[in-house]
Design a protein around this motif. Structure first.
Motif, PDB file in Angstrom:
ATOM      1  N   ALA A   1       1.522   5.307  -0.100  1.00  0.00           N
ATOM      2  CA  ALA A   1       0.282   5.041  -1.008  1.00  0.00           C
ATOM      3  C   ALA A   1       0.588   5.432  -2.362  1.00  0.00           C
ATOM      4  N   LEU A   2       0.869   6.880  -2.447  1.00  0.00           N
ATOM      5  CA  LEU A   2       0.854   7.449  -3.766  1.00  0.00           C
ATOM      6  C   LEU A   2       2.355   6.988  -4.547  1.00  0.00           C
ATOM      7  N   GLN A   3       3.259   6.870  -3.740  1.00  0.00           N
ATOM      8  CA  GLN A   3       4.510   6.416  -4.319  1.00  0.00           C
ATOM      9  C   GLN A   3       4.482   4.968  -4.826  1.00  0.00           C
ATOM     10  N   LEU A   4       3.626   4.081  -4.239  1.00  0.00           N
ATOM     11  CA  LEU A   4       3.392   2.658  -4.818  1.00  0.00           C
ATOM     12  C   LEU A   4       2.364   2.736  -5.882  1.00  0.00           C
ATOM     13  N   ILE A   5       1.397   3.737  -5.904  1.00  0.00           N
ATOM     14  CA  ILE A   5       0.544   3.746  -7.144  1.00  0.00           C
ATOM     15  C   ILE A   5       1.429   4.169  -8.369  1.00  0.00           C
TER      16      ILE A   5
ATOM     17  N   ILE B   1     -10.150  -3.480   3.244  1.00  0.00           N
ATOM     18  CA  ILE B   1     -10.124  -2.278   2.359  1.00  0.00           C
ATOM     19  C   ILE B   1      -9.094  -2.902   1.208  1.00  0.00           C
ATOM     20  N   GLU B   2      -7.796  -3.322   1.622  1.00  0.00           N
ATOM     21  CA  GLU B   2      -6.971  -4.084   0.692  1.00  0.00           C
ATOM     22  C   GLU B   2      -7.745  -5.256  -0.072  1.00  0.00           C
ATOM     23  N   ALA B   3      -8.440  -6.138   0.309  1.00  0.00           N
ATOM     24  CA  ALA B   3      -9.169  -7.210  -0.042  1.00  0.00           C
ATOM     25  C   ALA B   3     -10.054  -6.647  -1.222  1.00  0.00           C
ATOM     26  N   SER B   4     -10.641  -5.413  -0.939  1.00  0.00           N
ATOM     27  CA  SER B   4     -11.641  -4.822  -1.997  1.00  0.00           C
ATOM     28  C   SER B   4     -10.914  -4.485  -3.209  1.00  0.00           C
ATOM     29  N   LEU B   5      -9.799  -3.700  -2.989  1.00  0.00           N
ATOM     30  CA  LEU B   5      -9.063  -3.275  -4.336  1.00  0.00           C
ATOM     31  C   LEU B   5      -8.516  -4.568  -4.938  1.00  0.00           C
ATOM     32  N   VAL B   6      -7.888  -5.325  -4.217  1.00  0.00           N
ATOM     33  CA  VAL B   6      -7.100  -6.576  -4.986  1.00  0.00           C
ATOM     34  C   VAL B   6      -8.140  -7.493  -5.510  1.00  0.00           C
ATOM     35  N   SER B   7      -9.189  -7.961  -4.823  1.00  0.00           N
ATOM     36  CA  SER B   7     -10.330  -8.631  -5.492  1.00  0.00           C
ATOM     37  C   SER B   7     -10.813  -8.112  -6.603  1.00  0.00           C
TER      38      SER B   7
ATOM     39  N   GLU C   1      -5.328   7.736  -7.025  1.00  0.00           N
ATOM     40  CA  GLU C   1      -4.700   8.775  -6.548  1.00  0.00           C
ATOM     41  C   GLU C   1      -5.570   9.718  -5.963  1.00  0.00           C
ATOM     42  N   GLU C   2      -6.555  10.132  -6.773  1.00  0.00           N
ATOM     43  CA  GLU C   2      -7.522  11.029  -6.191  1.00  0.00           C
ATOM     44  C   GLU C   2      -8.195  10.705  -4.935  1.00  0.00           C
ATOM     45  N   PHE C   3      -8.407   9.368  -4.836  1.00  0.00           N
ATOM     46  CA  PHE C   3      -9.073   8.803  -3.693  1.00  0.00           C
ATOM     47  C   PHE C   3      -8.210   9.253  -2.365  1.00  0.00           C
ATOM     48  N   VAL C   4      -6.859   9.052  -2.608  1.00  0.00           N
ATOM     49  CA  VAL C   4      -5.890   9.126  -1.564  1.00  0.00           C
ATOM     50  C   VAL C   4      -5.985  10.636  -1.238  1.00  0.00           C
ATOM     51  N   TYR C   5      -6.055  11.694  -2.066  1.00  0.00           N
ATOM     52  CA  TYR C   5      -6.139  13.012  -1.855  1.00  0.00           C
ATOM     53  C   TYR C   5      -7.473  13.384  -0.952  1.00  0.00           C
TER      54      TYR C   5
ATOM     55  N   GLU D   1       1.634  -6.775 -10.296  1.00  0.00           N
ATOM     56  CA  GLU D   1       0.530  -5.769 -10.063  1.00  0.00           C
ATOM     57  C   GLU D   1      -0.282  -6.109  -8.854  1.00  0.00           C
ATOM     58  N   LEU D   2      -0.539  -7.190  -8.607  1.00  0.00           N
ATOM     59  CA  LEU D   2      -1.293  -7.801  -7.432  1.00  0.00           C
ATOM     60  C   LEU D   2      -0.457  -7.424  -6.144  1.00  0.00           C
ATOM     61  N   GLU D   3       0.631  -7.645  -6.052  1.00  0.00           N
ATOM     62  CA  GLU D   3       1.582  -7.178  -4.988  1.00  0.00           C
ATOM     63  C   GLU D   3       1.675  -5.933  -4.691  1.00  0.00           C
ATOM     64  N   LEU D   4       1.755  -5.090  -5.677  1.00  0.00           N
ATOM     65  CA  LEU D   4       1.633  -3.535  -5.388  1.00  0.00           C
ATOM     66  C   LEU D   4       0.357  -3.024  -5.155  1.00  0.00           C
ATOM     67  N   LEU D   5      -0.632  -3.626  -5.759  1.00  0.00           N
ATOM     68  CA  LEU D   5      -2.083  -3.197  -5.245  1.00  0.00           C
ATOM     69  C   LEU D   5      -2.289  -3.675  -3.840  1.00  0.00           C
ATOM     70  N   SER D   6      -2.062  -4.871  -3.380  1.00  0.00           N
ATOM     71  CA  SER D   6      -2.038  -5.270  -2.062  1.00  0.00           C
ATOM     72  C   SER D   6      -1.672  -4.370  -1.023  1.00  0.00           C
ATOM     73  N   LYS D   7      -0.235  -3.970  -1.374  1.00  0.00           N
ATOM     74  CA  LYS D   7       0.232  -2.924  -0.466  1.00  0.00           C
ATOM     75  C   LYS D   7      -0.386  -1.589  -0.412  1.00  0.00           C
ATOM     76  N   ILE D   8      -0.766  -1.032  -1.731  1.00  0.00           N
ATOM     77  CA  ILE D   8      -1.520   0.163  -1.834  1.00  0.00           C
ATOM     78  C   ILE D   8      -2.697  -0.046  -0.998  1.00  0.00           C
ATOM     79  N   GLY D   9      -3.526  -1.222  -1.257  1.00  0.00           N
ATOM     80  CA  GLY D   9      -4.633  -1.210  -0.340  1.00  0.00           C
ATOM     81  C   GLY D   9      -4.331  -1.054   0.973  1.00  0.00           C
ATOM     82  N   GLU D  10      -3.508  -1.617   1.524  1.00  0.00           N
ATOM     83  CA  GLU D  10      -2.857  -1.724   3.079  1.00  0.00           C
ATOM     84  C   GLU D  10      -3.045  -0.437   3.515  1.00  0.00           C
TER      85      GLU D  10
END
Lengths: 273, 273
Positions: A243-247, A179-185, A260-264, A196-205
């Motif tokens: 996730a929301l904090q990192l976003i 799932i992380e790879a999906s967002l980051v790729s 964000e909506e996806f998290v909710y 941004e890549l670093e943050l998105l990687s954490k968000i994806g995880e």
């Protein structure tokens, strides 16, 4: 566009891409076994995250659907192999006979192998992409291979079948990695900064673990068995908050609204389940 | 260098590369299952052909060993999955318990998946290569994916388990496709002309079928069952002649000597078997 409409669009685009990328070939039985789960619905969560990643960094949506569909091939191979008698031994998936029940165990093993290989065939075919350099495409492939393989999904599967690690660790590798790879790729298809890549990687995880927590809650297994219903909801809430904090740290509110909506949306699935 | 010394060197280099590329990791049982066949010997025919391809077109030998080792990962995944009860159901390989006998069927399926995925992780990691452009590396990956997947090995496996096609057709996909990819991917590491790639592709296919014919002769199966001992020798001779003719058309006698010797080496294996 709200999340619901977005997910509907992604589903349609992925269905189109599947037909475009995987045309009928011989032996027909292999083609059919490869398509069997792929065409059986599924929420297309991973391609949706790839599309969101590309949207955030300015990647071409068509490229995101191509990468997202390749990831969907990988996800579907993992479902086929997971269902095998030597693994979870599931006779049914989504109310239909599982792949090995419909095609035989030999074909199920080979259809999984074929889908995994085909994903990398697509990801290495520069002619399928509109706006990605060869260097970037290699990086996309490499990330996906890492997160689908021994640093991610396969590692998590082994931990799962051999009862190694706690639920969070298993979820991190088995589910969250891809799932992380999906967002980051997706993000790699545009012009992301390293930050941004670093943050998105954490968000994806975090989103990936949240996804598994919600699934476990609905199926009353994994996290649910360890933490109980209320404890599992708290775990979900914790990963959602992270996730929301990192976003928010991405500081691109107009670009990250869907994410964000996806998290909710995941939290709501649990509340309503 | 004669062929024997060359094959010995390749074996040593591939053993070194395996250790370099695949370092110990957790879970240990997955690492061990992945290495189980890889470290169990094997003739390293495919990496040898990759090295020959690179020698012919001026590719860097180190890059050839990296690509050849990735192909060896793919070859070994196919052996692990092939041996499974639902496939050939082999309890032994090279006198030792087969992978699923030693590690369990679940781990054998996952170790195969991991090796296949890891091959593409290596092939997409530009930092592992000395003298290959990103464009060229993508082309190498794409060729290998095609010849390992639905246009090659997996297609051939399905034909084999489902008794579709004659022995030559099955051999062309199941065995020759990856052997062809080994030779051609090596050539792609240097500066081949399109004409050279075309010839090497045909040579790889003929050599690959020859390889299977000789194997079948020694195991008294496949071609042997259809053509008998003398007929099988004639088939081998035919493919050897075609390969040698195509090698001559390359018109680089000092560069293709090893490849020519390799064809005679395969024929000799049969004569001595």
């Amino acid at each position: 566009m709200n999340l619901e409409a977005f997910l509907r669009t992604v589903s349609q685009q992925v269905d189109r891409k599947i037909d475009e990328l995987l045309k009928p070939f011989e032996p027909k039985v292999l083609y059919e076994a490869m398509l069997y789960y792929l065409k059986g619905g599924g929420k297309r969560i991973r391609p949706a995250l790839t599309a969101m990643g590309a949207f955030i960094t300015g990647g071409h949506p068509e490229d995101a659907f191509t990468v997202g569909t390749a990831i969907e091939f990988i996800h579907n191979y993992s479902l086929i192999h997971d269902d095998l008698p030597a693994m979870d031994d599931d006779d049914f998936r989504r109310g239909k006979p599982s792949c090995h029940k419909a095609f035989g165990e030999d074909l199920a093993i080979l259809a999984g192998d074929a889908l995994l290989t085909y994903a990398f065939q697509v990801l290495s075919d520069a002619s399928l992409f509109k706006k990605v350099s060869a260097e970037r495409l290699l990086r996309v492939s490499n990330l996906i291979a890492r997160k689908a393989g021994i640093e991610g999904m396969v590692k998590g599967q082994v931990m799962d079948v051999r009862k190694l690690g706690d639920p969070e660790e298993v979820a991190r590798y088995k589910t969250a990695a891809l799932i992380e790879a999906s967002l980051v790729s997706g993000a790699l298809l545009g012009s992301p900064t390293e930050r941004e890549l670093e943050l998105l990687s954490k968000i994806g995880e975090k989103v990936g673990i949240l996804f598994q927590v919600v699934d476990d809650y609905l199926d009353k297994e994994g996290f649910y068995e360890v933490f109980g219903p209320e404890g599992t909801k708290e775990v979900a809430q914790t990963f959602a908050s992270m996730a929301l904090q990192l976003i928010r740290e991405l500081n691109k509110p107009e670009k990250t609204k869907l994410l964000e909506e996806f998290v909710y949306f995941l939290l709501k699935r649990m509340e309503e389940g």
